[in-house]
Each structure stands twice: as C-alpha cells, then as structure tokens.
Scaffold this motif. Structure first.
Motif, PDB file in Angstrom:
ATOM      1  N   GLN A 221      71.487  47.438 -45.488  1.00 42.06           N
ATOM      2  CA  GLN A 221      70.238  47.054 -46.139  1.00 42.06           C
ATOM      3  C   GLN A 221      70.500  46.339 -47.465  1.00 42.06           C
ATOM      4  OE1 GLN A 221      70.963  50.127 -44.974  1.00 42.06           O
ATOM      5  NE2 GLN A 221      69.691  50.081 -43.117  1.00 42.06           N
ATOM      6  N   ARG A 222      71.423  46.856 -48.255  1.00 41.17           N
ATOM      7  CA  ARG A 222      71.705  46.227 -49.552  1.00 41.17           C
ATOM      8  C   ARG A 222      72.403  44.885 -49.391  1.00 41.17           C
ATOM      9  NH1 ARG A 222      73.839  51.561 -52.901  1.00 41.17           N
ATOM     10  NH2 ARG A 222      71.781  52.521 -53.193  1.00 41.17           N
ATOM     11  N   LEU A 223      73.265  44.773 -48.418  1.00 41.15           N
ATOM     12  CA  LEU A 223      73.927  43.493 -48.191  1.00 41.15           C
ATOM     13  C   LEU A 223      72.913  42.418 -47.824  1.00 41.15           C
ATOM     14  CD1 LEU A 223      77.113  44.556 -46.197  1.00 41.15           C
ATOM     15  CD2 LEU A 223      77.026  43.662 -48.527  1.00 41.15           C
ATOM     16  N   LYS A 224      71.955  42.780 -46.975  1.00 38.73           N
ATOM     17  CA  LYS A 224      70.934  41.804 -46.576  1.00 38.73           C
ATOM     18  C   LYS A 224      70.006  41.466 -47.736  1.00 38.73           C
ATOM     19  CE  LYS A 224      70.005  44.264 -42.808  1.00 38.73           C
ATOM     20  NZ  LYS A 224      69.427  44.723 -41.528  1.00 38.73           N
ATOM     21  N   ALA A 225      69.660  42.473 -48.535  1.00 36.86           N
ATOM     22  CA  ALA A 225      68.765  42.228 -49.666  1.00 36.86           C
ATOM     23  C   ALA A 225      69.407  41.308 -50.696  1.00 36.86           C
ATOM     24  CB  ALA A 225      68.371  43.543 -50.313  1.00 36.86           C
ATOM     25  N   ALA A 226      70.738  41.378 -50.818  1.00 31.73           N
ATOM     26  CA  ALA A 226      71.433  40.571 -51.821  1.00 31.73           C
ATOM     27  C   ALA A 226      71.437  39.086 -51.481  1.00 31.73           C
ATOM     28  CB  ALA A 226      72.875  41.061 -51.980  1.00 31.73           C
ATOM     29  N   ILE A 227      71.209  38.756 -50.216  1.00 26.91           N
ATOM     30  CA  ILE A 227      71.234  37.356 -49.806  1.00 26.91           C
ATOM     31  C   ILE A 227      69.981  36.615 -50.243  1.00 26.91           C
ATOM     32  CG2 ILE A 227      71.244  35.821 -47.807  1.00 26.91           C
ATOM     33  CD1 ILE A 227      73.928  37.066 -48.450  1.00 26.91           C
ATOM     34  N   GLY A 228      68.844  37.290 -50.228  1.00 25.18           N
ATOM     35  CA  GLY A 228      67.578  36.641 -50.551  1.00 25.18           C
ATOM     36  C   GLY A 228      66.750  36.434 -49.290  1.00 25.18           C
ATOM     37  N   THR A 229      65.646  35.728 -49.425  1.00 27.46           N
ATOM     38  CA  THR A 229      64.755  35.462 -48.298  1.00 27.46           C
ATOM     39  C   THR A 229      65.079  34.104 -47.679  1.00 27.46           C
ATOM     40  OG1 THR A 229      62.981  36.733 -49.347  1.00 27.46           O
ATOM     41  CG2 THR A 229      62.345  35.193 -47.611  1.00 27.46           C
ATOM     42  N   LEU A 230      65.107  34.051 -46.362  1.00 25.35           N
ATOM     43  CA  LEU A 230      65.343  32.790 -45.674  1.00 25.35           C
ATOM     44  C   LEU A 230      64.012  32.063 -45.472  1.00 25.35           C
ATOM     45  CD1 LEU A 230      67.961  33.806 -42.988  1.00 25.35           C
ATOM     46  CD2 LEU A 230      68.334  32.889 -45.273  1.00 25.35           C
ATOM     47  N   VAL A 231      63.970  30.810 -45.876  1.00 24.33           N
ATOM     48  CA  VAL A 231      62.765  29.988 -45.812  1.00 24.33           C
ATOM     49  C   VAL A 231      63.000  28.879 -44.790  1.00 24.33           C
ATOM     50  CG1 VAL A 231      61.138  28.597 -47.137  1.00 24.33           C
ATOM     51  CG2 VAL A 231      62.402  30.449 -48.255  1.00 24.33           C
ATOM     52  N   GLU A 232      62.057  28.725 -43.854  1.00 19.41           N
ATOM     53  CA  GLU A 232      62.219  27.755 -42.782  1.00 19.41           C
ATOM     54  C   GLU A 232      60.949  26.921 -42.648  1.00 19.41           C
ATOM     55  OE1 GLU A 232      62.835  30.632 -39.802  1.00 19.41           O
ATOM     56  OE2 GLU A 232      64.890  31.085 -40.397  1.00 19.41           O
ATOM     57  N   VAL A 233      61.113  25.620 -42.567  1.00 18.84           N
ATOM     58  CA  VAL A 233      59.969  24.700 -42.472  1.00 18.84           C
ATOM     59  C   VAL A 233      60.261  23.689 -41.372  1.00 18.84           C
ATOM     60  CG1 VAL A 233      58.617  22.936 -43.650  1.00 18.84           C
ATOM     61  CG2 VAL A 233      59.400  24.962 -44.915  1.00 18.84           C
ATOM     62  N   ALA A 234      59.281  23.463 -40.508  1.00 17.11           N
ATOM     63  CA  ALA A 234      59.386  22.438 -39.464  1.00 17.11           C
ATOM     64  C   ALA A 234      58.267  21.423 -39.656  1.00 17.11           C
ATOM     65  CB  ALA A 234      59.284  23.074 -38.083  1.00 17.11           C
ATOM     66  N   LEU A 235      58.626  20.140 -39.616  1.00 22.66           N
ATOM     67  CA  LEU A 235      57.645  19.062 -39.726  1.00 22.66           C
ATOM     68  C   LEU A 235      57.391  18.449 -38.353  1.00 22.66           C
ATOM     69  CD1 LEU A 235      58.876  17.228 -42.964  1.00 22.66           C
ATOM     70  CD2 LEU A 235      57.454  19.277 -42.731  1.00 22.66           C
ATOM     71  N   PRO A 236      56.275  17.755 -38.185  1.00 24.48           N
ATOM     72  CA  PRO A 236      55.998  17.119 -36.893  1.00 24.48           C
ATOM     73  C   PRO A 236      57.070  16.085 -36.553  1.00 24.48           C
ATOM     74  CG  PRO A 236      54.029  17.180 -38.266  1.00 24.48           C
ATOM     75  CD  PRO A 236      55.176  17.576 -39.147  1.00 24.48           C
ATOM     76  N   ALA A 237      57.345  15.946 -35.274  1.00 21.86           N
ATOM     77  CA  ALA A 237      58.317  14.939 -34.835  1.00 21.86           C
ATOM     78  C   ALA A 237      57.895  13.563 -35.333  1.00 21.86           C
ATOM     79  CB  ALA A 237      58.415  14.945 -33.312  1.00 21.86           C
ATOM     80  N   GLY A 238      58.845  12.813 -35.844  1.00 25.52           N
ATOM     81  CA  GLY A 238      58.560  11.480 -36.346  1.00 25.52           C
ATOM     82  C   GLY A 238      58.176  11.429 -37.807  1.00 25.52           C
ATOM     83  N   ALA A 239      58.245  12.580 -38.510  1.00 17.56           N
ATOM     84  CA  ALA A 239      57.924  12.592 -39.940  1.00 17.56           C
ATOM     85  C   ALA A 239      58.839  11.619 -40.687  1.00 17.56           C
ATOM     86  CB  ALA A 239      58.076  14.000 -40.497  1.00 17.56           C
ATOM     87  N   ALA A 240      58.276  10.924 -41.652  1.00 21.16           N
ATOM     88  CA  ALA A 240      59.029   9.922 -42.398  1.00 21.16           C
ATOM     89  C   ALA A 240      60.088  10.573 -43.276  1.00 21.16           C
ATOM     90  CB  ALA A 240      58.074   9.093 -43.258  1.00 21.16           C
ATOM     91  N   ASP A 241      61.134   9.806 -43.569  1.00 24.29           N
ATOM     92  CA  ASP A 241      62.199  10.304 -44.438  1.00 24.29           C
ATOM     93  C   ASP A 241      61.642  10.728 -45.797  1.00 24.29           C
ATOM     94  OD1 ASP A 241      64.004   9.818 -42.444  1.00 24.29           O
ATOM     95  OD2 ASP A 241      64.776   7.948 -43.310  1.00 24.29           O
ATOM     96  N   ALA A 242      60.657  10.003 -46.276  1.00 23.99           N
ATOM     97  CA  ALA A 242      60.072  10.332 -47.572  1.00 23.99           C
ATOM     98  C   ALA A 242      59.417  11.710 -47.541  1.00 23.99           C
ATOM     99  CB  ALA A 242      59.057   9.272 -47.979  1.00 23.99           C
ATOM    100  N   GLU A 243      58.791  12.052 -46.414  1.00 25.30           N
ATOM    101  CA  GLU A 243      58.154  13.366 -46.311  1.00 25.30           C
ATOM    102  C   GLU A 243      59.203  14.475 -46.238  1.00 25.30           C
ATOM    103  OE1 GLU A 243      54.420  15.516 -44.007  1.00 25.30           O
ATOM    104  OE2 GLU A 243      55.301  13.699 -43.175  1.00 25.30           O
ATOM    105  N   LEU A 244      60.291  14.216 -45.508  1.00 20.33           N
ATOM    106  CA  LEU A 244      61.398  15.178 -45.475  1.00 20.33           C
ATOM    107  C   LEU A 244      61.948  15.414 -46.873  1.00 20.33           C
ATOM    108  CD1 LEU A 244      63.335  14.039 -42.275  1.00 20.33           C
ATOM    109  CD2 LEU A 244      62.398  16.326 -42.662  1.00 20.33           C
ATOM    110  N   GLU A 245      62.056  14.322 -47.647  1.00 16.03           N
ATOM    111  CA  GLU A 245      62.585  14.452 -48.997  1.00 16.03           C
ATOM    112  C   GLU A 245      61.631  15.237 -49.878  1.00 16.03           C
ATOM    113  OE1 GLU A 245      64.599  14.470 -52.469  1.00 16.03           O
ATOM    114  OE2 GLU A 245      65.325  14.115 -50.421  1.00 16.03           O
ATOM    115  N   ARG A 246      60.320  15.028 -49.730  1.00 10.49           N
ATOM    116  CA  ARG A 246      59.358  15.793 -50.535  1.00 10.49           C
ATOM    117  C   ARG A 246      59.425  17.279 -50.178  1.00 10.49           C
ATOM    118  NH1 ARG A 246      56.000  11.346 -49.282  1.00 10.49           N
ATOM    119  NH2 ARG A 246      54.799  12.583 -47.773  1.00 10.49           N
ATOM    120  N   ALA A 247      59.560  17.568 -48.875  1.00 10.46           N
ATOM    121  CA  ALA A 247      59.680  18.966 -48.454  1.00 10.46           C
ATOM    122  C   ALA A 247      60.960  19.582 -49.017  1.00 10.46           C
ATOM    123  CB  ALA A 247      59.671  19.055 -46.928  1.00 10.46           C
ATOM    124  N   ARG A 248      62.039  18.803 -48.996  1.00 13.58           N
ATOM    125  CA  ARG A 248      63.304  19.305 -49.543  1.00 13.58           C
ATOM    126  C   ARG A 248      63.162  19.627 -51.023  1.00 13.58           C
ATOM    127  NH1 ARG A 248      66.969  18.652 -52.735  1.00 13.58           N
ATOM    128  NH2 ARG A 248      65.906  16.807 -53.555  1.00 13.58           N
TER     129      ARG A 248
END
Length: 338
Positions: A221-248
């Motif tokens: 439990q402590r080892l997992k807590a030390a890593i932090g929270t994993l954040v995952e985002v998916a954009l619609p297929a064909g999203a522009a590079d500029a939108e990927l960069e804004r999400a990043r």
C-alpha cells in the motif's frame, strides 16, 4: 521489537564479471510474507540460494533464525524449507512415497515419516492422488507436492522461488491459498515472483531488487501511494497536434510531471505528484478551459506494475523516475479509452 528472522547486511556475490548481489541489505520479521520483486537478473534467485546455504556469498553477512548462513550452515538448514522454480519431485514413485522418503532422509523415522506424509497430503488436498505415480499428475498437483515436501520438517522459514511460474490460474490460486495458510500458522515466507498481482495478494511487505541491491522496501500500500495518481486522457481520433499539445501542457501543470503523448492513438498519460493531489472535476475543467475535447478522462490508483516500472525501469526503456511511469501507463490509458 524482536530481531528479524532473516537479516542481510552488505551482501555481495559475483559470477565472473556478473555482479548478482551488490551490497544488499534486507530484514524480514518473524511470521511475515516478504515478496521479493525485480527484473530478470536482479539477484532474486541468487539471494534465495545464499540464504538456503546453496551458494557462498563473496562478502557481507546473512543470518537466518539468528544463524550465519556460512559459519552455521547446518543449523540454518534445520530451520528452513525451499521450493525452487521447478517442482523437484520423483515422477517414478507415488506422491505418498515421495513424502515418506523425504521424511526418512530428514531422520524422522519410518513411522513419523508416514504420519507426516499423510498430514501434508491432506493439508494440500492430494489424498485422492496420493497412491498414484507422480508422472501422471498435473503441473499444479506436482507443484503442491513440491511445496508439501518443503514443509516435511515444519520449517521456521520457507523460501519460495517463483512457485507458480507456468501454472494455470486455478493452480496458482491453490498455491496462494496454501501460502496464506502457512503464514497464518506463523511460518516466515520469502517469496520471489514475476507476477506482481501475486505479490500484491500475498505479501505483507515487498522488497524491490535492481542490479543486486534493494531499491525499495515497504508495504504494498505504501509503495503504491508513493508513486502518486495515474492520470489518463484520450482525445477523439484525428485530434490536431495543437490540441494534443494543449492537453499535454494541462497535464504537466496539474501533475507536476512529464506527460507521455501517443500521437498515433491520441492518448496521454502522466503521474501526479503525491504532494499535489488532483481531483477529476478540476482536470475536466482545465482541459475544457484549454479548448481540449476529451473522449475519456480517468484517474486511477497505481498498481504494483507501476511501482515496479518506476523503480526499475523494467519494460520501459529509460524510465528513471515516477514521471517515467506514464510512458508505460500510456498503454493502459489506451486500453481504457478503446
């Protein structure tokens, strides 16, 4: 606090130019199940072999039950049981004969060996097959017999070196049940495994080895807590590079990490700094404010896989920090978004 039943200090062992153990320190308390994790070549099996008196270390000290594994090897052997990576059973005799023979080799005497064999066959649910030749047994049954054989003398400490490798899910669960029962009876177990879910289910404490040394030692439990929270985002297929960069950019600000971007799958992932907790509503608001249309957004608790990748980099080239976990987690993000 009582002395640890397994105590290792500065342990080193090399095989030619290969350094298997490099100044390893380890403590395992009485009655605990300690999971030993690490990539291939990390030194797990070498450590077990040293503790079981099968290999002499080049330097350092290791004690089991208060006994030095080099100077008091015979006394150590009287306290331990060992089940290696492959079931070491005799196929040409029955399961009962395997156990009775081993009991007599341990000087139990014929009568006591018969009684102990019957006890173990019942405990590991092998009574129905006890008088059949082992060559006709399934892999899971042989593995249970091997584990039973390691307990013929009721050892204080049991070493299990990848005990479920190659077994089907049902057989794995049977071995897990047996290990839990042993721990409940007070046996100290040192378990090496390649299955992180196995360590998560069984171990009270986990030690992660990398290049022959311990890089982490704590509860799951402590080892997992030390890593932090994993954040995952998916954009619609064909999203522009500029939108990927804004999400990043949004993920970088909110997590304090270095997001991984899969431009082909239009997915991003990052690890949030444990000191900067992130709530899902805020993430959604910030993405929306930046003009990012998200198809899927998720926060999840790290798994031991994520801990393993963060600490060792195994399976994810170049991973050096928690931020690097996101690269491996990107695949998970893609699966969730699909």
């Amino acid at each position: 606090m009582s002395d640890p039943v397994i105590a290792v200090r500065g342990l080193g062992k090399s095989f030619g130019a290969t350094r298997a153990l490099d100044g390893l320190d380890l403590d395992v308390p009485e009655g605990a199940v300690c999971g030993l994790l690490g990539p291939n070549g990390a030194g797990k099996t070498t450590l077990v072999r040293v503790l079981a008196t099968l290999v002499r270390p080049d330097r350092g000290e290791a004690r089991v039950g208060g006994r030095d594994v080099v100077k008091e090897a015979a006394a150590v052997r009287r306290q331990i049981g060992l089940a290696g990576q492959y079931a070491a059973v005799e196929e040409g005799v029955t399961g009962r004969e395997n156990l009775e023979l081993l009991g007599r080799l341990h000087h139990l005497g014929a009568a006591r060996a018969r009684v102990r064999a019957a006890e173990l066959l019942a405990e590991f649910r092998l009574e129905d097959a006890a008088d059949r030749l082992v060559r006709g047994w399934s892999g899971g049954m042989r593995r249970r017999l091997d584990l039973a054989a390691s307990l013929i003398t009721r050892p204080r400490v049991l070493f299990l070196d990848e005990p479920t490798t190659g077994l089907d899910p049902r057989s794995r669960r049977e071995i897990w049940s047996a290990v839990r029962e042993l721990a409940a009876q007070g046996t100290t177990v040192l378990l090496t495994t390649q299955y992180l879910d196995e360590a998560d289910r069984l171990a009270d404490r986990i030690t992660v080895l990398d290049r022959g040394t311990a890089v982490a030692d704590d509860t799951p439990q402590r080892l997992k807590a030390a890593i932090g929270t994993l954040v995952e985002v998916a954009l619609p297929a064909g999203a522009a590079d500029a939108e990927l960069e804004r999400a990043r950019a949004v993920l970088a600000v909110l997590t304090g990490g270095h997001p991984a971007v899969d431009a082909e799958q239009f997915r991003l992932s990052a690890v949030s700094d444990p000191a900067r907790p992130l709530a899902l509503p805020r993430l959604v608001r910030e993405l929306d404010a930046a003009g990012v249309t998200a198809l899927d957004v998720a926060l999840r608790t790290p798994s031991l896989d994520d801990v393993f990748l963060a600490l060792t980099g195994a399976g994810a080239e170049g991973v050096e920090s928690a931020g690097g976990v996101a690269g491996a987690a990107g695949v998970v993000a893609g699966e969730r978004a699909a």
